[in-house]
Design an enzyme around this catalytic site. Structure first.
Site, PDB file in Angstrom:
ATOM      1  N   SER A 102     -20.272 -31.894  30.597  1.00 33.10           N
ATOM      2  CA  SER A 102     -20.111 -31.858  31.024  1.00 33.10           C
ATOM      3  C   SER A 102     -19.942 -33.573  31.584  1.00 33.10           C
ATOM      4  O   SER A 102     -18.992 -33.580  31.836  1.00 33.10           O
ATOM      5  CB  SER A 102     -21.720 -32.064  31.320  1.00 33.10           C
ATOM      6  OG  SER A 102     -22.502 -32.468  33.032  1.00 33.10           O
ATOM      7  N   ASP A 244     -19.291 -35.856  38.830  1.00 32.75           N
ATOM      8  CA  ASP A 244     -18.796 -35.620  36.807  1.00 32.75           C
ATOM      9  C   ASP A 244     -17.564 -34.566  36.025  1.00 32.75           C
ATOM     10  O   ASP A 244     -16.928 -34.616  37.057  1.00 32.75           O
ATOM     11  CB  ASP A 244     -20.538 -34.933  36.081  1.00 32.75           C
ATOM     12  CG  ASP A 244     -20.974 -33.376  36.535  1.00 32.75           C
ATOM     13  OD1 ASP A 244     -20.045 -33.291  37.213  1.00 32.75           O
ATOM     14  OD2 ASP A 244     -21.922 -32.798  35.469  1.00 32.75           O
ATOM     15  N   ASP A 246     -17.671 -32.501  34.588  1.00 34.26           N
ATOM     16  CA  ASP A 246     -16.974 -30.574  35.061  1.00 34.26           C
ATOM     17  C   ASP A 246     -17.468 -30.389  36.393  1.00 34.26           C
ATOM     18  O   ASP A 246     -17.342 -29.158  36.403  1.00 34.26           O
ATOM     19  CB  ASP A 246     -17.948 -29.918  34.315  1.00 34.26           C
ATOM     20  CG  ASP A 246     -19.737 -29.525  34.008  1.00 34.26           C
ATOM     21  OD1 ASP A 246     -19.966 -30.784  34.578  1.00 34.26           O
ATOM     22  OD2 ASP A 246     -20.102 -29.097  34.153  1.00 34.26           O
ATOM     23  N   ASP A 248     -20.400 -29.979  38.637  1.00 30.55           N
ATOM     24  CA  ASP A 248     -20.788 -29.221  38.904  1.00 30.55           C
ATOM     25  C   ASP A 248     -21.666 -30.365  39.909  1.00 30.55           C
ATOM     26  O   ASP A 248     -22.704 -29.719  40.485  1.00 30.55           O
ATOM     27  CB  ASP A 248     -21.715 -28.390  38.064  1.00 30.55           C
ATOM     28  CG  ASP A 248     -22.348 -29.385  36.930  1.00 30.55           C
ATOM     29  OD1 ASP A 248     -21.684 -30.586  37.333  1.00 30.55           O
ATOM     30  OD2 ASP A 248     -23.469 -29.077  36.397  1.00 30.55           O
TER      31      ASP A 248
HETATM   32 MG    MG Z   1     -22.113 -31.520  34.947  1.00 31.45          MG
END
Ligand code: MG
Length: 456
Positions: A102, A244, A246, A248
């Protein structure tokens, strides 16, 4: 928390605790779990990763583990975590794996295991994976039963599905000017293209995939986005969006270069979706702004509050058939699309709301109910949960409290939350009220109760 897995997956430093052997064994253990549960089924698992330098090494090892126990793999390569979650549903697989850490620094990586519907794996199933892992109880198959590997693209179906969920015509008419900062993460492959196809004028920075994260720390907080905030303003853009590692989470910058707290953009989405659906259930955590409660009241919504954590919110959305969910750190959950935070879908929805309104982004935010939030933290020694329980005991004598997660004291016009960090020797205090003065007063009350609890 399990022996390996934290709140959502396992994370650590590459080639220290997150090694290729580890990824191999997790692949074998996860595959063995699936086979034990459904011994006669042809099983498929989707595997994807973010842009980290170690991603390919871990991906290869993990896929090898899955194949060795006879599970077939769809490899989607670099993709946002929500796109991998979407892929579980899209390809109708029996599970998924996202290899990501992440927003953590580049030396970290991690593994998130996913259910067939894309939700993070249930604790009970995670515990079985841990048992299999530690007992090395792997069900290796004969040479002619080894799994098959297919490489497929998920980026195009993911972008197309998001486009089908918003009013592209209204966006094309306004042609918003958007600056994107993809943090050199997985969103580099999706967000600039999605926005362009939605009809925005796009300037993207840090949008070449690079797992060294050369430009900035992948956590999209105000401190890490100072430069970006200046760029958005200097270019005269309508708004800025930063993700960020990744992808999400998406956080937004208004046309004046101000950093917008995640619960405000969440509130804009809640308002729009309650209007569109004539009501519905909103799921959020007890640490999120009461702006959400206020809007729900105005637009025929109900609010369910859970403990802090995106996975908890996602599970509650599924269980209670919720409309939309979210937290204060950016990234809204659209459960009928992806059962997890989705930065790209959040961005598309915000752009649609912006285009429809005809207003400036800062004006839209100005219209939201006004609350003042203050946050602070105290370093503490000893059992954090016990200290927070003591605060609850002291507060309960004098106030109305909610102990869903930590100790939250509720007032007519605000609240204060005293909550132990899950990972650090810290207790956090959040206060919110309709005036800055009251918010300060509630923060100080939280601090004085904490001091009292520490002395006793
Ligand atoms: Mg994330």
């Amino acid at each position: 928390m399990g022996r390996l897995f934290g709140t959502f997956g396992v994370r650590g430093i590459v080639n220290e605790n997150i090694t290729s052997e580890f990824a191999l064994k997790i692949g074998m253990a996860f595959g063995t779990l699936l086979k034990k549960e459904q011994p006669n089924k042809e099983l498929w698992v989707v595997v994807g990763r973010d842009t980290r330098v170690s991603g390919e090494m871990l991906e290869n090892a993990l896929i090898s583990g899955l194949l060795s126990v006879g599970v077939n793999v769809i490899k989607v390569g670099i993709a946002p975590t929500p796109a991998i979650q979407f892929a579980c549903r899209y390809f109708k697989t029996d599970g998924g794996v996202s290899i990501t850490a992440s927003h953590n620094p580049p030396e970290y990586n991690g593994i998130k295991l996913l259910e067939a519907n894309g939700l993070g794996l249930k604790k009970e199933r995670e515990a079985v994976v841990e048992d299999i892992y530690f007992n090395e109880d792997f069900e290796r198959v004969k040479w002619n039963e080894i799994g098959r590997l297919e490489e497929r693209d998920i980026i195009r179906p993911y972008i197309d599905t998001i486009k089908s969920r918003v009013d592209v015509d209204v966006i094309k008419r306004r042609k918003p000017f958007v600056v994107v900062d993809a943090s050199n993460g997985a969103g580099s492959l999706t967000l600039p293209y999605l926005l362009e196809e939605l009809g925005c004028k796009v300037v993207s920075i840090n949008a070449h995939p690079d797992g060294h994260f050369p430009a900035r720390n992948p956590e999209p907080n105000e401190e890490n986005l100072r430069g970006f905030m200046k760029i958005v303003k200097a270019l005269g853009a309508d708004l800025g969006v930063a993700q960020d590692g990744d992808a999400d989470r998406s956080v937004f910058i208004d046309e004046k270069g101000n950093f917008i707290q995640g619960d405000k953009t969440f509130a804009l989405v809640v308002k729009a979706m309650l209007e569109e659906n004539k009501g519905g259930l909103i799921v959020t955590t007890i640490a999120t702004s009461h702006i959400i409660d206020e809007i729900a009241k105005q637009y025929n919504g109900k609010v369910l509050k859970t403990k802090v954590g995106d996975l908890i919110v996602s599970r509650a959305l599924l269980e209670h058939n919720g409309l939309v969910g979210g937290e204060e750190n950016g990234g809204v959950i659209f459960p009928d699309f992806v059962l997890g935070r989705d930065g790209a879908m959040t961005t598309a929805k915000i752009i649609e709301i912006f285009a429809k309104s005809g207003k400036k982004f800062s004006e839209l935010l100005e219209e939201l109910p006004k609350f003042y939030q203050l946050k602070t933290k105290r370093h503490v020694k000893g059992d954090r949960k016990a200290i927070v329980a003591k605060v609850a005991e002291l507060a309960a004598e004098r106030y109305e409290i909610d102990t869903t997660d930590g100790t939250k004291i509720l007032f007519e016009d605000g609240w204060v939350l005293v909550r132990a960090s899950g990972t650090e020797p810290i207790i956090r205090i959040f206060a919110e009220a309709r005036s800055e003065e009251k918010s300060k007063e509630y923060l100080n009350l939280g601090l004085s109760l904490l001091d009292e609890a520490l002395k006793s």
